[in-house]
Design a protein around this motif. Structure first.
Motif, PDB file in Angstrom:
ATOM      1  N   SER A  38       0.545   3.299  15.326  1.00 51.69           N
ATOM      2  CA  SER A  38      -0.881   3.319  15.054  1.00 51.69           C
ATOM      3  C   SER A  38      -1.574   3.148  16.398  1.00 51.69           C
ATOM      4  CB  SER A  38      -1.267   2.201  14.080  1.00 51.69           C
ATOM      5  OG  SER A  38      -1.227   0.941  14.739  1.00 51.69           O
TER       6      SER A  38
ATOM      7  N   GLU B 243       0.851  -1.189   0.000  1.00 54.59           N
ATOM      8  CA  GLU B 243       0.000   0.000   0.000  1.00 54.59           C
ATOM      9  C   GLU B 243       0.888   1.239   0.000  1.00 54.59           C
ATOM     10  OE1 GLU B 243      -3.485   2.236   2.660  1.00 54.59           O
ATOM     11  OE2 GLU B 243      -2.496   0.448   3.446  1.00 54.59           O
TER      12      GLU B 243
ATOM     13  N   ILE C  61       0.905   5.001   1.091  1.00 55.20           N
ATOM     14  CA  ILE C  61       0.155   5.812   2.055  1.00 55.20           C
ATOM     15  C   ILE C  61       0.601   7.268   1.940  1.00 55.20           C
ATOM     16  CG2 ILE C  61      -0.405   6.141   4.493  1.00 55.20           C
ATOM     17  CD1 ILE C  61       0.342   3.190   4.916  1.00 55.20           C
TER      18      ILE C  61
ATOM     19  N   SER D 207      -4.188   4.400   6.721  1.00 59.57           N
ATOM     20  CA  SER D 207      -3.898   3.173   5.997  1.00 59.57           C
ATOM     21  C   SER D 207      -5.170   2.380   5.757  1.00 59.57           C
ATOM     22  CB  SER D 207      -2.896   2.317   6.787  1.00 59.57           C
ATOM     23  OG  SER D 207      -2.860   0.989   6.288  1.00 59.57           O
ATOM     24  N   TYR D 208      -5.404   2.032   4.495  1.00 59.01           N
ATOM     25  CA  TYR D 208      -6.520   1.157   4.148  1.00 59.01           C
ATOM     26  C   TYR D 208      -6.317  -0.220   4.761  1.00 59.01           C
ATOM     27  CZ  TYR D 208      -9.278  -2.060   1.253  1.00 59.01           C
ATOM     28  OH  TYR D 208     -10.115  -3.048   0.820  1.00 59.01           O
ATOM     29  N   GLU D 209      -5.099  -0.750   4.673  1.00 56.70           N
ATOM     30  CA  GLU D 209      -4.842  -2.106   5.149  1.00 56.70           C
ATOM     31  C   GLU D 209      -5.046  -2.226   6.653  1.00 56.70           C
ATOM     32  OE1 GLU D 209      -4.211  -4.961   3.564  1.00 56.70           O
ATOM     33  OE2 GLU D 209      -4.584  -3.883   1.695  1.00 56.70           O
TER      34      GLU D 209
END
Length: 400
Positions: A130, A40, A42, A86-88
């Motif tokens: 995160s 991904e 970002i 983050s999409y993931e």
């Protein structure tokens, strides 16, 4: 007679830190398998502090071969760093300087006796956080760039690349002037202890050398708007109209960040330029495999204007005022990212600079959403997003 030799003393730099806004990107692979991890790219942005000569403790020197340089340091503080969504992970991430290790570097002449172009270099030790992760890396990440000024601000709406690649790579990256990138990649990130030391032999994430290899560029906006968004996108998928409810909270580094540049910040005459530097709004679309996230492109800036175009400063904008942006959208799906084949025009009317309540909607031509091989998977035919909570100011600290 020999030509006059320049050194950086002629710049008359002030003995205080540079505290600019930064736009950045990193391409990452999640998990412990570099080769098979989910990738991904970002988009990140935030607020950094660069300490430098002539501040106390930093040197300026000219070596025996005539190269001048001065020392710099990227510092860490609770409000300083870069953030994105983050999409993931379905979560905010932020990258900070490791306060226990030196993040030092220099600006150095490339040609002896000529200040610019110059090499910009930082030895980067980072911490990545995160809501559930705290990661560190073992080796230093060397950050390099070629700059033509100090501070090395890019022009508003400038692309970070010399060209417009599509996808997460792998491909060669050619940065624009005044854009820095990580050159010692890939780098593995491991769970960290309270001293920010990597623990164990099993990584949780990798920074990849392509397509956003820890890239960053400094910008100088007049105002920064961080706003939560909610609304709806309309897609055509397999000949069927599909409506997707979308939302993103700026406090989680989602929603949107919009940069405004008064005429004193750009070279295009009167008027205020606008850039959507980040968007992250998520929803669900069964026809595209489940959860989706609408974002904007990193290599293609989404730029436009605020106001009538005749203003000689941002303070001269009269409200209500129209915001127009030609937006380079991407749609992340479970099967991979899709890329709008053309810019999508987004329009809104702001009642005040506070932004809350402004409705952004798509008008004009729709756009095919294609894979990296130009296979059409859907079409974006409509979009309506409403600005909710907003934080508007000259700086965008990561702890906002």
């Amino acid at each position: 007679m020999s030509a006059l030799k320049e050194n950086y003393e002629s710049l008359n730099l002030e003995p205080k830190p540079i505290r600019p806004h930064i736009l950045a990107a990193a391409t990452v692979a999640f998990g412990d398998d570099y080769y098979n991890g989910r990738k991904e790219t970002i988009n990140l942005s935030g607020f950094v502090q660069l300490n430098k000569w002539p501040m106390p403790g930093f040197e300026h020197r000219v070596d025996e071969k005539g190269y001048a340089e001065f020392e710099t340091e990227l510092i860490s503080a609770p409000e300083v760093g870069i953030k994105g969504f983050s999409y993931e992970l379905d979560d905010r991430i932020q990258v900070l300087s490791n306060p226990f290790l030196p993040n030092t570097g220099h600006v150095r002449q490339i040609v002896p006796g000529k200040n610019f172009p110059a090499e910009f270099y930082i030895r980067r030790f980072g911490i990545l956080e995160s809501s559930t992760l705290r990661l560190a890396h073992r080796d230093v990440i060397d950050i390099h760039g070629v700059v033509d000024r100090v501070p090395p601000f890019i022009k508003p709406l400038q692309s970070p690349y010399l060209g417009t690649p599509r996808g997460d790579g792998p491909f060669d990256v050619v940065p624009s002037p005044n854009v820095a990138r990580g050159t010692t990649l890939p780098e593995a990130w491991y769970p960290a202890n309270d001293e920010n030391e990597p623990v164990g032999d099993t990584p949780s994430m990798f920074f990849l050398p392509s397509a956003g290899p820890c890239m960053s560029m400094l910008v100088d906006p007049s105002m920064i708007m961080q706003v939560s968004l909610e609304g709806q996108a309309t897609l055509e998928v397999g000949g069927k109209e599909v409506k997707i409810d979308l939302a993103g909270d700026y406090k989680k580094a989602a929603g949107s960040e919009i940069l405004l540049f008064g005429p004193e910040k750009h070279d295009q005459g009167a008027g205020v330029l606008a850039q959507i530097s980040r968007i992250a709004v998520t929803g669900r679309c069964a026809e595209l495999g489940g959860r989706v996230m609408l974002r904007v492109s990193w290599p293609k800036p989404s730029g436009g204007t605020l106001g009538e175009g005749s203003e000689d400063s941002l303070s001269r904008v009269r409200y209500p005022s129209e915001l127009h942006v030609d937006t380079e959208f991407e749609l992340v799906t479970a099967a991979g990212a899709l890329y709008a084949s053309n810019p999508v025009h987004v329009f809104g009317k702001m009642a005040t600079m506070e932004a809350t309540g402004t409705e952004l909607q798509m008008n004009g031509a729709d756009a095919a959403l294609v894979t990296v091989t130009d296979e059409v998977k859907a079409r974006l035919t409509g979009l309506k997003l409403v600005m909710r909570d907003a934080f508007v100011g000259e700086h965008a600290a990561v702890n906002v």
